[in-house]
Motif scaffolding. Structure first.
Motif, PDB file in Angstrom:
ATOM      1  N   ALA A  10     120.692 -55.587  92.423  1.00 50.68           N
ATOM      2  CA  ALA A  10     120.797 -55.074  93.788  1.00 50.68           C
ATOM      3  C   ALA A  10     119.416 -54.676  94.279  1.00 50.68           C
ATOM      4  CB  ALA A  10     121.737 -53.875  93.825  1.00 50.68           C
ATOM      5  N   ARG A  39     119.850 -64.283  82.043  1.00 51.47           N
ATOM      6  CA  ARG A  39     120.449 -62.943  82.192  1.00 51.47           C
ATOM      7  C   ARG A  39     119.391 -61.910  82.501  1.00 51.47           C
ATOM      8  NH1 ARG A  39     125.385 -63.303  79.302  1.00 51.47           N
ATOM      9  NH2 ARG A  39     125.297 -65.146  77.999  1.00 51.47           N
ATOM     10  N   GLU A  54     122.883 -57.814  97.203  1.00 53.43           N
ATOM     11  CA  GLU A  54     123.570 -57.518  95.949  1.00 53.43           C
ATOM     12  C   GLU A  54     124.085 -58.792  95.297  1.00 53.43           C
ATOM     13  OE1 GLU A  54     126.553 -54.480  96.171  1.00 53.43           O
ATOM     14  OE2 GLU A  54     126.665 -54.332  93.987  1.00 53.43           O
ATOM     15  N   LEU A  55     123.727 -58.974  94.027  1.00 57.07           N
ATOM     16  CA  LEU A  55     124.223 -60.105  93.247  1.00 57.07           C
ATOM     17  C   LEU A  55     125.171 -59.562  92.191  1.00 57.07           C
ATOM     18  CD1 LEU A  55     121.237 -60.875  94.266  1.00 57.07           C
ATOM     19  CD2 LEU A  55     121.380 -62.679  92.578  1.00 57.07           C
ATOM     20  N   ARG A  56     126.324 -60.177  92.102  1.00 60.34           N
ATOM     21  CA  ARG A  56     127.311 -59.739  91.097  1.00 60.34           C
ATOM     22  C   ARG A  56     127.773 -60.936  90.291  1.00 60.34           C
ATOM     23  NH1 ARG A  56     130.645 -58.018  95.516  1.00 60.34           N
ATOM     24  NH2 ARG A  56     129.513 -56.366  96.584  1.00 60.34           N
ATOM     25  N   GLY A  57     127.452 -60.925  89.047  1.00 60.11           N
ATOM     26  CA  GLY A  57     127.932 -61.958  88.129  1.00 60.11           C
ATOM     27  C   GLY A  57     127.578 -63.374  88.540  1.00 60.11           C
ATOM     28  N   GLY A 100     125.624 -64.879  84.711  1.00 63.81           N
ATOM     29  CA  GLY A 100     126.200 -63.596  85.119  1.00 63.81           C
ATOM     30  C   GLY A 100     125.147 -62.569  85.488  1.00 63.81           C
ATOM     31  N   ASP A 152     123.540 -59.659  87.576  1.00 62.50           N
ATOM     32  CA  ASP A 152     123.806 -58.543  88.490  1.00 62.50           C
ATOM     33  C   ASP A 152     122.458 -57.973  88.915  1.00 62.50           C
ATOM     34  OD1 ASP A 152     126.633 -58.558  88.130  1.00 62.50           O
ATOM     35  OD2 ASP A 152     126.349 -57.539  86.208  1.00 62.50           O
ATOM     36  N   GLY A 199     130.469 -65.911  90.882  1.00 67.47           N
ATOM     37  CA  GLY A 199     129.857 -64.651  91.247  1.00 67.47           C
ATOM     38  C   GLY A 199     129.650 -64.567  92.743  1.00 67.47           C
ATOM     39  N   GLU A 200     128.998 -63.502  93.145  1.00 68.44           N
ATOM     40  CA  GLU A 200     128.816 -63.269  94.579  1.00 68.44           C
ATOM     41  C   GLU A 200     127.395 -62.851  94.879  1.00 68.44           C
ATOM     42  OE1 GLU A 200     131.585 -60.106  95.284  1.00 68.44           O
ATOM     43  OE2 GLU A 200     133.095 -61.508  96.041  1.00 68.44           O
TER      44      GLU A 200
END
Ligand code: ADP
Ligand code: MG
Length: 250
Positions: free
Chosen positions: A23, A223, A3-6, A19, A21, A56-57
Motif C-alpha cells: 500500500a 514476493r 493498494e495491492l492485495r494478493g 501474491g 501486498d 488479486g486486486e
C-alpha cells in the motif's frame, strides 16, 4: 492512494508475482529493492495495467485497476477506464523513451495537448515551468539525441509531470546512466519527493532509498519478503534473504 492485495501473475508456467501486498499512502515515497528477476518491473507495469495480472486486486484512488466485476466474474475493464487510471499515474523507465524527432519542449507538451486537450498556451507555459524545475531551461529546443543521458532522463521526468500525475512510478531511472550523471537525476527525484509527490521507486541506489524513502520494500521471487522504514531494513533486517541481498549490494 494505491493498494495491492494478493497480486499474482505468471508468464506461462513461470510465476513472476506470487501474491504481492503493498500500500502507498498520499505523499509517501516507497522504494522497492531486490535482485534482478524478482518481479519489480512487472509489478510496476501491473499498476498502470501495461501488463494484466492474473489474480488479486490493485486499487488506485478507490477504483479497481484494469478489471471490472460482471455477474460475479472478473472481466477486463473498458479501454476508457484503463486510460483514465493511466492518466493519473506517471511512469519513468530506465530507457528514457523520448520522441527523437521532437524537441524537449515538444516532448513535454505532447501528452497535455493530445491526451488532456490543453490549449497550446497552457501546455507550453506549464512545460516551461517544469523545464525550470528539472533544470533544463536552456535545453528547451534541443533534440533528445543532443542531450546527456541525465538530461534526457530529467526531460522524461518533466514529460511525465506535465500530465499532473497523482503518483509517479520509477523503474530503475538511473540504471542506464554513466555514474557521473546519476546524482543529477536523483537530485530531481529528491526535490519531487520534498514537494510531496507520491512515489514508488524501483532502485539499485541504496543511498537514495535510505535517505529519501519513507519505506523500503524488499522483493524476492515475486514476493514482498520484508518492508519497513529504511533505518530498519538497512541496519536490522529480519529476513535472511534481505540480509544476503544487502550484503551483496552495500
Ligand atoms: P525485475 O524487474 O525485478 O528484474 P521483472 O519483473 O523484469 O524483474 O521480471 C521477473 C521475471 O519475469 C523474470 O524472470 C523475467 O524473465 C520474467 N519476465 C518478465 N517479462 C516477461 C515477459 N514479457 N515474458 C516472459 N517472461 C517475462
Ligand atoms: Mg526490472
Amino acid at each position: 492512494m494505491l493498494e495491492l492485495r494478493g497480486v499474482s501473475k505468471s508468464y506461462g508456467p513461470h510465476q513472476v508475482l506470487a501474491g504481492v501486498d503493498l500500500a502507498v499512502a498520499p505523499h509517501e515515497v516507497v522504494a522497492i529493492i531486490g535482485p534482478s528477476g524478482s518481479g519489480k518491473s512487472t509489478l510496476l507495469k501491473c499498476i498502470n495495467f501495461l501488463e494484466p495480472y492474473d489474480a488479486g486486486e490493485i486499487v488506485f484512488d478507490g477504483a479497481l485497476v484494469g478489471y471490472a466485476e460482471r455477474r460475479g466474474r472478473r472481466v477486463r475493464a473498458p479501454d476508457a477506464a484503463i486510460r483514465a487510471v493511466r492518466r493519473h499515474i506517471g511512469m519513468v523507465f530506465q530507457s528514457f523513451n523520448l520522441f527523437p524527432h521532437k524537441t524537449v519542449i515538444e516532448n513535454i507538451v505532447e501528452g497535455p495537448i493530445q491526451v488532456l486537450g490543453q490549449s497550446r498556451d497552457t501546455a507550453y507555459a506549464y512545460a516551461e515551468t517544469l523545464l525550470g524545475k528539472v533544470n533544463l531551461g536552456d535545453k528547451r529546443d534541443a533534440r533528445p539525441a543532443s542531450l546527456s543521458g541525465g538530461q534526457q532522463q530529467r526531460a522524461a521526468i518533466a514529460r511525465a509531470l506535465a500530465m499532473r500525475p497523482r503518483i509517479m512510478l520509477f523503474d530503475e531511472p538511473t540504471s542506464a546512466l554513466d555514474p557521473e550523471l546519476v546524482g543529477e537525476v536523483l537530485e530531481t527525484m529528491r526535490e519531487l519527493a520534498a514537494e510531496g509527490m507520491t512515489m514508488l521507486v524501483v532502485t539499485h541506489e541504496m543511498g537514495f532509498a535510505r535517505e529519501v524513502a519513507n519505506r523500503v520494500v524488499f522483493m524476492d521471487g515475486g514476493r514482498v519478503v520484508e518492508s519497513g522504514p529504511p533505518e530498519l531494513i538497512f541496519s536490522n533486517p529480519t529476513q535472511t534473504r534481505t540480509r544476503d541481498f544487502l550484503a551483496r549490494v552495500l
